[in-house]
Design a protein around this motif. Structure first.
Motif, PDB file in Angstrom:
ATOM      1  N   LYS A 139      12.111  23.881 -15.336  1.00  0.00           N
ATOM      2  CA  LYS A 139      12.353  24.294 -13.933  1.00  0.00           C
ATOM      3  C   LYS A 139      12.596  25.484 -13.321  1.00  0.00           C
ATOM      4  O   LYS A 139      12.201  26.088 -12.791  1.00  0.00           O
ATOM      5  CB  LYS A 139      13.447  23.159 -13.465  1.00  0.00           C
ATOM      6  CG  LYS A 139      13.774  23.083 -12.023  1.00  0.00           C
ATOM      7  CD  LYS A 139      14.906  22.142 -11.524  1.00  0.00           C
ATOM      8  CE  LYS A 139      15.732  22.836 -10.947  1.00  0.00           C
ATOM      9  NZ  LYS A 139      17.166  22.291 -10.921  1.00  0.00           N
ATOM     10  N   ASP A 140      13.598  26.031 -14.345  1.00  0.00           N
ATOM     11  CA  ASP A 140      14.206  27.565 -13.898  1.00  0.00           C
ATOM     12  C   ASP A 140      13.671  28.547 -14.727  1.00  0.00           C
ATOM     13  O   ASP A 140      13.845  29.638 -14.733  1.00  0.00           O
ATOM     14  CB  ASP A 140      15.879  27.424 -14.032  1.00  0.00           C
ATOM     15  CG  ASP A 140      16.509  26.421 -12.943  1.00  0.00           C
ATOM     16  OD1 ASP A 140      15.767  26.354 -12.011  1.00  0.00           O
ATOM     17  OD2 ASP A 140      17.554  26.080 -13.409  1.00  0.00           O
ATOM     18  N   HIS A 141      12.781  28.154 -15.869  1.00  0.00           N
ATOM     19  CA  HIS A 141      12.361  29.199 -16.745  1.00  0.00           C
ATOM     20  C   HIS A 141      13.377  30.128 -17.253  1.00  0.00           C
ATOM     21  O   HIS A 141      12.928  31.240 -17.618  1.00  0.00           O
ATOM     22  CB  HIS A 141      11.208  30.048 -16.113  1.00  0.00           C
ATOM     23  CG  HIS A 141       9.843  29.235 -15.521  1.00  0.00           C
ATOM     24  ND1 HIS A 141       9.029  28.768 -16.467  1.00  0.00           N
ATOM     25  CD2 HIS A 141       9.681  29.021 -14.402  1.00  0.00           C
ATOM     26  CE1 HIS A 141       8.084  28.373 -15.566  1.00  0.00           C
ATOM     27  NE2 HIS A 141       8.444  28.208 -14.478  1.00  0.00           N
ATOM     28  N   ASP A 142      14.420  29.128 -17.813  1.00  0.00           N
ATOM     29  CA  ASP A 142      15.383  29.999 -18.627  1.00  0.00           C
ATOM     30  C   ASP A 142      15.362  29.682 -20.113  1.00  0.00           C
ATOM     31  O   ASP A 142      15.128  28.460 -20.381  1.00  0.00           O
ATOM     32  CB  ASP A 142      16.883  29.379 -17.975  1.00  0.00           C
ATOM     33  CG  ASP A 142      16.952  30.034 -16.717  1.00  0.00           C
ATOM     34  OD1 ASP A 142      16.491  31.167 -16.236  1.00  0.00           O
ATOM     35  OD2 ASP A 142      17.836  29.529 -15.945  1.00  0.00           O
ATOM     36  N   TYR A 143      15.698  30.580 -20.781  1.00  0.00           N
ATOM     37  CA  TYR A 143      15.717  30.216 -22.525  1.00  0.00           C
ATOM     38  C   TYR A 143      17.276  30.202 -22.686  1.00  0.00           C
ATOM     39  O   TYR A 143      18.025  30.971 -22.055  1.00  0.00           O
ATOM     40  CB  TYR A 143      14.945  31.229 -23.232  1.00  0.00           C
ATOM     41  CG  TYR A 143      13.609  31.368 -23.081  1.00  0.00           C
ATOM     42  CD1 TYR A 143      12.735  30.593 -23.846  1.00  0.00           C
ATOM     43  CD2 TYR A 143      12.977  31.879 -22.139  1.00  0.00           C
ATOM     44  CE1 TYR A 143      11.418  30.524 -23.915  1.00  0.00           C
ATOM     45  CE2 TYR A 143      11.766  32.112 -21.943  1.00  0.00           C
ATOM     46  CZ  TYR A 143      10.725  31.465 -22.565  1.00  0.00           C
ATOM     47  OH  TYR A 143       9.577  31.228 -22.602  1.00  0.00           O
ATOM     48  N   GLY A 144      17.702  29.460 -23.675  1.00  0.00           N
ATOM     49  CA  GLY A 144      19.166  29.440 -23.991  1.00  0.00           C
ATOM     50  C   GLY A 144      19.191  29.313 -25.577  1.00  0.00           C
ATOM     51  O   GLY A 144      18.253  28.539 -26.267  1.00  0.00           O
ATOM     52  N   LEU A 145      20.085  29.668 -26.409  1.00  0.00           N
ATOM     53  CA  LEU A 145      20.387  29.333 -27.804  1.00  0.00           C
ATOM     54  C   LEU A 145      21.288  28.175 -27.821  1.00  0.00           C
ATOM     55  O   LEU A 145      22.365  28.213 -27.152  1.00  0.00           O
ATOM     56  CB  LEU A 145      21.303  30.629 -28.520  1.00  0.00           C
ATOM     57  CG  LEU A 145      20.159  31.832 -28.652  1.00  0.00           C
ATOM     58  CD1 LEU A 145      21.033  32.912 -29.217  1.00  0.00           C
ATOM     59  CD2 LEU A 145      19.074  31.476 -29.761  1.00  0.00           C
ATOM     60  N   ILE A 146      21.116  27.228 -28.747  1.00  0.00           N
ATOM     61  CA  ILE A 146      21.719  26.133 -28.822  1.00  0.00           C
ATOM     62  C   ILE A 146      23.023  26.214 -29.586  1.00  0.00           C
ATOM     63  O   ILE A 146      22.771  27.116 -30.561  1.00  0.00           O
ATOM     64  CB  ILE A 146      21.229  24.911 -29.398  1.00  0.00           C
ATOM     65  CG1 ILE A 146      19.843  24.359 -28.283  1.00  0.00           C
ATOM     66  CG2 ILE A 146      22.001  23.761 -29.453  1.00  0.00           C
ATOM     67  CD1 ILE A 146      19.084  23.058 -28.827  1.00  0.00           C
TER      68      ILE A 146
END
Length: 57
Positions: free
Chosen positions: A28-35
């Motif tokens: 939706k936001d085209h964001d990446y994140g490290l879990i």
């Protein structure tokens, strides 16, 4: 990066439960994140690839 962002585990439905799932991608936001694998549902937003340093689009 693409492999990790689209990785689907055959064992764990929840990405936070899978030790092999490293990157979250929010379509939706085209964001990446490290879990953060600490038993919760946290992640740290990233703007650059952790492997090559390229800016993420």
């Amino acid at each position: 990066m693409g492999y990790h962002a689209t990785f689907k585990c055959d064992i764990h439905e929840n990405p936070y439960d899978c030790p092999d799932k490293l990157i979250l991608f929010d379509e939706k936001d085209h964001d990446y994140g490290l879990i953060i694998h600490d038993g919760g549902t946290s992640s740290i937003e990233i703007e650059f690839c952790p492997w090559c340093g390229s800016k993420l689009a």
